[in-house]
Design an enzyme around this catalytic site. Sequence first.
Site, PDB file in Angstrom:
ATOM      1  N   CYS A 163     -34.282 -16.087-109.859  1.00  0.00           N
ATOM      2  CA  CYS A 163     -33.036 -16.844-109.906  1.00  0.00           C
ATOM      3  C   CYS A 163     -32.833 -17.596-111.211  1.00  0.00           C
ATOM      4  O   CYS A 163     -31.791 -18.224-111.410  1.00  0.00           O
ATOM      5  CB  CYS A 163     -32.982 -17.810-108.730  1.00  0.00           C
ATOM      6  SG  CYS A 163     -33.303 -17.002-107.148  1.00  0.00           S
ATOM      7  N   HIS A 303     -29.663 -26.617-108.650  1.00  0.00           N
ATOM      8  CA  HIS A 303     -30.062 -25.310-108.128  1.00  0.00           C
ATOM      9  C   HIS A 303     -29.624 -25.226-106.673  1.00  0.00           C
ATOM     10  O   HIS A 303     -29.060 -24.222-106.260  1.00  0.00           O
ATOM     11  CB  HIS A 303     -31.573 -25.124-108.263  1.00  0.00           C
ATOM     12  CG  HIS A 303     -32.041 -23.769-107.850  1.00  0.00           C
ATOM     13  ND1 HIS A 303     -31.594 -22.613-108.449  1.00  0.00           N
ATOM     14  CD2 HIS A 303     -32.909 -23.376-106.877  1.00  0.00           C
ATOM     15  CE1 HIS A 303     -32.162 -21.568-107.882  1.00  0.00           C
ATOM     16  NE2 HIS A 303     -32.957 -22.002-106.910  1.00  0.00           N
ATOM     17  N   GLU A 314     -35.779 -30.911-105.342  1.00  0.00           N
ATOM     18  CA  GLU A 314     -34.971 -31.127-106.544  1.00  0.00           C
ATOM     19  C   GLU A 314     -34.415 -32.550-106.615  1.00  0.00           C
ATOM     20  O   GLU A 314     -34.302 -33.134-107.690  1.00  0.00           O
ATOM     21  CB  GLU A 314     -33.825 -30.117-106.586  1.00  0.00           C
ATOM     22  CG  GLU A 314     -33.076 -30.071-107.900  1.00  0.00           C
ATOM     23  CD  GLU A 314     -32.006 -28.990-107.951  1.00  0.00           C
ATOM     24  OE1 GLU A 314     -31.360 -28.863-109.008  1.00  0.00           O
ATOM     25  OE2 GLU A 314     -31.810 -28.276-106.945  1.00  0.00           O
ATOM     26  N   LYS A 335     -23.212 -23.581-104.990  1.00  0.00           N
ATOM     27  CA  LYS A 335     -23.669 -22.504-104.102  1.00  0.00           C
ATOM     28  C   LYS A 335     -23.140 -22.688-102.684  1.00  0.00           C
ATOM     29  O   LYS A 335     -23.165 -21.752-101.884  1.00  0.00           O
ATOM     30  CB  LYS A 335     -25.195 -22.425-104.099  1.00  0.00           C
ATOM     31  CG  LYS A 335     -25.800 -21.913-105.400  1.00  0.00           C
ATOM     32  CD  LYS A 335     -27.315 -21.782-105.280  1.00  0.00           C
ATOM     33  CE  LYS A 335     -27.946 -21.214-106.551  1.00  0.00           C
ATOM     34  NZ  LYS A 335     -28.000 -22.201-107.638  1.00  0.00           N
ATOM     35  N   HIS A 340     -25.662 -17.727-103.203  1.00  0.00           N
ATOM     36  CA  HIS A 340     -26.650 -17.674-104.288  1.00  0.00           C
ATOM     37  C   HIS A 340     -26.550 -16.334-105.006  1.00  0.00           C
ATOM     38  O   HIS A 340     -26.862 -15.293-104.432  1.00  0.00           O
ATOM     39  CB  HIS A 340     -28.041 -17.872-103.706  1.00  0.00           C
ATOM     40  CG  HIS A 340     -29.101 -18.137-104.725  1.00  0.00           C
ATOM     41  ND1 HIS A 340     -28.874 -18.050-106.092  1.00  0.00           N
ATOM     42  CD2 HIS A 340     -30.406 -18.489-104.592  1.00  0.00           C
ATOM     43  CE1 HIS A 340     -29.991 -18.322-106.743  1.00  0.00           C
ATOM     44  NE2 HIS A 340     -30.929 -18.599-105.850  1.00  0.00           N
ATOM     45  N   PHE A 399     -37.997 -17.861-107.823  1.00  0.00           N
ATOM     46  CA  PHE A 399     -39.257 -17.456-107.219  1.00  0.00           C
ATOM     47  C   PHE A 399     -40.258 -17.140-108.330  1.00  0.00           C
ATOM     48  O   PHE A 399     -39.902 -16.528-109.343  1.00  0.00           O
ATOM     49  CB  PHE A 399     -39.064 -16.207-106.358  1.00  0.00           C
ATOM     50  CG  PHE A 399     -38.489 -16.475-104.985  1.00  0.00           C
ATOM     51  CD1 PHE A 399     -38.146 -17.743-104.572  1.00  0.00           C
ATOM     52  CD2 PHE A 399     -38.301 -15.421-104.101  1.00  0.00           C
ATOM     53  CE1 PHE A 399     -37.622 -17.970-103.300  1.00  0.00           C
ATOM     54  CE2 PHE A 399     -37.788 -15.635-102.832  1.00  0.00           C
ATOM     55  CZ  PHE A 399     -37.443 -16.912-102.435  1.00  0.00           C
TER      56      PHE A 399
END
Length: 412
Positions: A163, A303, A314, A335, A340, A399
């Site tokens: 991502c 994110h 976060e 998002k 996403h 990831f």
Amino acid sequence: MTRRVAVTGMGLVTPLGNDVGSTWTALVAGQSGAGPITRFDSEKLSVHFACEVKGYDPLQYMDKKEARRYDLFSQFAMGAAVQAVRDSCIEKSSLDPKRIGVIIGTGTGGIATFEENMRTFIEKGPSRVSPFFVPMFMANVASAIVSMRYGFQGPNYGTVSACASSAHALGDAFDLIRENKADVMVAGGSEAAITPLALASFANMKALSERNDDPKTASRPFDKDRDGFVMGDGAAVVILEDWERAKSRGAKILAELVGYGATADAYHITAPAPDGSGAQEAMRLAMESANIQPRDVGYINAHGTSTPHGDPAENPAVKAVFGDQARKLIFGSTKSMTGHLLGAAGAFEFAICALALQNGVIPPTINQFNADPACDLDSAPNKAVQRQVDVALSNSFGFGGHNVTLAVRRVT
């Protein structure tokens, strides 16, 4: 002397629209791009919805022969790149093509092509596998075909870091221009991973929301009842250019990319570091390279994927880096509307930051129903905020523990 980097063009293909204008209008209005999956029969899967790109016509950007030989992720990339090049007018300029490069990131490449050819291999035998399989599937093909379309002969490659892929693409392009290794970079990301195999895998690892009865409210970043992210797809491409060269040719400058920070959690293949240390360092590095202070930042595009464990990691990372300023800025997740976009998310959300600075409007984080004490920063809940901001950050975490923060400054 380090060179400044201007943003002189932008192109978008998203679940909310197939260009910049329609996407931005939908974002500000707080519209959701989620709905039932239309590309394949999802009956056997546990998740039946996603944020698909809708009504995209590749023939606006390529001929039928090319479209047949390009995976959907490459088709999206070409559409966004053509829009961006047109917006910047570099196609008609006298710039040296050897000084113009292309970097387009992706998390999965041509995964739909992979699945289709694997089925063909199993059901019909190896002789029926497409001879175009490899060039359709390979992750670097998007950057390759864009460079060939325009004859751009500068640095050219794809970035693959889940991502964070397209955020790395913009960061690398930024460094190349600052270090005088290129004058212009076409940089961004593309993803078309709403496929049976990818969806099944994400669902089986319990990463996806399963709100099949109400897709439009399924993506709930920071909400107490969030249950996973919503798959999205699309592409975002920006034109980055040496500031002085852009000014000398009379280019329209949309924003300035001023900082780039990249780190690794070195912790877990899918989970973020619980203390958010890697994310913290990425934000600090981006601000350090931009020569800005926490008090200068008014908006962070988080994110913020809507997963139970990702969002709470976060939130404290921002508090640790920004101190009292964390309560004064808006820390929102678009998002909630787009889902996403995986490898395309970083470039897309950077573009959102640039548009927010340009328009004096910060898009909302929709689907905020029940406040979570662990995610207590101002996310512009459910309604866009009219606010003039000078500097914004865009966070992208992938990831593998890949962390990228990009810093963008408003042009006055």
